[in-house]
Design an enzyme around this catalytic site. Structure first.
Site, PDB file in Angstrom:
ATOM      1  N   PRO A 283     -16.301 -39.074 -21.113  1.00 15.60           N
ATOM      2  CA  PRO A 283     -15.970 -40.195 -20.209  1.00 15.60           C
ATOM      3  C   PRO A 283     -14.884 -41.099 -20.788  1.00 15.60           C
ATOM      4  O   PRO A 283     -14.188 -41.792 -20.057  1.00 15.60           O
ATOM      5  CB  PRO A 283     -17.291 -40.946 -20.090  1.00 15.60           C
ATOM      6  CG  PRO A 283     -18.338 -40.005 -20.530  1.00 15.60           C
ATOM      7  CD  PRO A 283     -17.691 -39.106 -21.539  1.00 15.60           C
TER       8      PRO A 283
ATOM      9  N   GLU B  24     -25.865 -37.914 -26.386  1.00 19.67           N
ATOM     10  CA  GLU B  24     -25.080 -39.168 -26.329  1.00 19.67           C
ATOM     11  C   GLU B  24     -23.609 -38.893 -26.588  1.00 19.67           C
ATOM     12  O   GLU B  24     -22.740 -39.666 -26.238  1.00 19.67           O
ATOM     13  CB  GLU B  24     -25.617 -40.164 -27.388  1.00 19.67           C
ATOM     14  CG  GLU B  24     -27.031 -40.627 -27.123  1.00 19.67           C
ATOM     15  CD  GLU B  24     -27.218 -40.992 -25.638  1.00 19.67           C
ATOM     16  OE1 GLU B  24     -28.080 -40.369 -24.984  1.00 19.67           O
ATOM     17  OE2 GLU B  24     -26.424 -41.808 -25.149  1.00 19.67           O
TER      18      GLU B  24
ATOM     19  N   ARG C  30      -5.329 -22.701 -10.847  1.00 16.66           N
ATOM     20  CA  ARG C  30      -4.512 -22.717  -9.620  1.00 16.66           C
ATOM     21  C   ARG C  30      -3.035 -22.881  -9.936  1.00 16.66           C
ATOM     22  O   ARG C  30      -2.174 -22.532  -9.140  1.00 16.66           O
ATOM     23  CB  ARG C  30      -4.948 -23.857  -8.696  1.00 16.66           C
ATOM     24  CG  ARG C  30      -6.355 -23.734  -8.165  1.00 16.66           C
ATOM     25  CD  ARG C  30      -6.709 -24.923  -7.275  1.00 16.66           C
ATOM     26  NE  ARG C  30      -6.049 -24.837  -5.969  1.00 16.66           N
ATOM     27  CZ  ARG C  30      -4.954 -25.479  -5.639  1.00 16.66           C
ATOM     28  NH1 ARG C  30      -4.381 -26.290  -6.508  1.00 16.66           N
ATOM     29  NH2 ARG C  30      -4.410 -25.356  -4.443  1.00 16.66           N
TER      30      ARG C  30
ATOM     31  N   ASP D 222       0.002 -28.895  -2.042  1.00 15.93           N
ATOM     32  CA  ASP D 222      -1.268 -29.555  -2.369  1.00 15.93           C
ATOM     33  C   ASP D 222      -1.141 -31.069  -2.342  1.00 15.93           C
ATOM     34  O   ASP D 222      -0.081 -31.615  -2.607  1.00 15.93           O
ATOM     35  CB  ASP D 222      -1.656 -29.230  -3.823  1.00 15.93           C
ATOM     36  CG  ASP D 222      -2.298 -27.875  -3.936  1.00 15.93           C
ATOM     37  OD1 ASP D 222      -2.417 -27.400  -5.060  1.00 15.93           O
ATOM     38  OD2 ASP D 222      -2.623 -27.313  -2.889  1.00 15.93           O
TER      39      ASP D 222
HETATM   40  C1  4FV Z   1     -17.740 -36.530 -18.723  1.00 10.88           C
HETATM   41  C2  4FV Z   1     -16.953 -37.154 -17.734  1.00 10.88           C
HETATM   42  C3  4FV Z   1     -19.143 -36.863 -19.044  1.00 10.88           C
HETATM   43  C4  4FV Z   1     -21.117 -37.738 -21.457  1.00 10.88           C
HETATM   44  C5  4FV Z   1     -22.213 -37.495 -22.422  1.00 10.88           C
HETATM   45  C6  4FV Z   1     -21.526 -35.423 -21.477  1.00 10.88           C
HETATM   46  C7  4FV Z   1     -21.042 -36.524 -20.604  1.00 10.88           C
HETATM   47  C8  4FV Z   1     -22.453 -36.024 -22.460  1.00 10.88           C
HETATM   48  N1  4FV Z   1     -16.986 -35.608 -19.324  1.00 10.88           N
HETATM   49  N2  4FV Z   1     -15.735 -36.541 -17.748  1.00 10.88           N
HETATM   50  N3  4FV Z   1     -17.295 -38.131 -16.882  1.00 10.88           N
HETATM   51  N4  4FV Z   1     -19.658 -36.253 -20.162  1.00 10.88           N
HETATM   52  O1  4FV Z   1     -19.787 -37.651 -18.358  1.00 10.88           O
HETATM   53  O2  4FV Z   1     -15.776 -35.628 -18.692  1.00 10.88           O
HETATM   54  O3  4FV Z   1     -22.103 -35.583 -23.732  1.00 10.88           O
END
Ligand code: 4FV
Length: 254
Positions: free
Chosen positions: A90, A117, A155, A170
């Site tokens: 994230p 986590e 793609r 697109d």
């Molecule tokens: C995520 C996102 C995401 C966070 C903790 C996996 C999770 C666990 N990855 N974009 N939004 N990953 O939420 O790419 O490790």
């Protein structure tokens, strides 16, 4: 292109990668996808890959060892060539069509799917070249984001979409949202296909589609317009549309 996906759940990828365009891309050797189980590189007797966070706190953290061991293996396997290493998280850079186009030029990619986590910071510092987020929300794991990224990149690989589909039109390819699409029947339950699309007049159809893309982008994602290369014709159309929307807003507020 070869993509190595490091994951604790290789089985999750069987569905999305064994159907339709992605399946055909692999059959046509345009794309090779390997899923590697991180747990296979855990050296402790219980094959655990996570542990409690240093400094305390809730949840577990994926340890460095299995991932570093996995990288050593990948380097041995590929004569040291592992390519760009993407961690799905994230905190990563928001994924975009531009980013997909850029990554599609690579020979090899590695995608690391986190869980718990998160992953020990030393993996990010030493092994990872790119951190990508697919959106501002938290998922249970990096597998779904990895599938999204692989699909968008695939793609952009020449030959994957085949003749029928073209990425050029697109959404986001030219920076604008896509124009509305219609197909047969001409009238369905009283709802008609816009006449212009049946006119056979290609220039008028092109203009109509460009106007629709500009209108949709202005209404739904106006911030995108700042990034787009606009022609003189576009600017004239946008002005008309902004005035129309203004007067509409004015009418509605009366
Ligand atoms: C995520 C996102 C995401 C966070 C903790 C996996 C999770 C666990 N990855 N974009 N939004 N990953 O939420 O790419 O490790």
């Amino acid at each position: 292109m070869r993509i190595d996906i490091l994951t604790l759940f290789p089985g999750m990828f069987e569905g999305p990668f064994n159907h339709s365009i992605l399946k055909r891309a692999q059959e046509n050797m345009l794309l090779q996808i390997n899923t590697i189980n991180i747990r296979d590189f855990s050296k402790n007797k219980h094959h655990t890959v996570d542990d409690t966070p240093c400094g305390g706190g809730a949840g577990m953290v994926m340890g460095p060892e299995p991932l570093f061991e996995c990288f050593d293996y990948l380097q041995e396997q590929n004569g040291g060539q592992v390519g760009r290493v993407i961690m799905m998280c994230p905190q990563g850079e928001p994924f975009t069509q531009e980013y997909a186009k850029e990554l599609a030029k690579e020979e090899n990619l590695v995608i690391v799917c986190g869980h718990y986590e998160g992953i020990d910071e030393r993996v990010r510092e030493v092994l990872v070249t790119d951190e990508i987020s697919i959106g501002d929300y938290v998922l249970t794991g990096g597998e779904l984001p990895a599938m999204v990224v692989v699909d968008a990149i695939a793609r952009m690989i020449p030959g994957v979409l085949g003749e029928t589909a073209s990425a050029e039109e697109d959404s986001f390819y030219n920076g604008l949202l896509e124009y509305p699409h219609y197909t047969k029947p001409r009238v369905y339950r009283g709802y008609e296909v816009p006449e212009i699309l049946l006119s056979g007049h290609h220039e008028n159809i092109r203009k109509w589609r460009r106007r629709q893309s500009l209108l949709r982008t202005l209404e739904r994602r106006p911030e995108l317009l700042k990034e787009v290369e606009l022609t003189k014709e576009d600017k004239k159309v946008l002005l008309e549309l902004q005035q129309q929307l203004q007067s509409l807003k004015f009418e509605n507020n009366k």
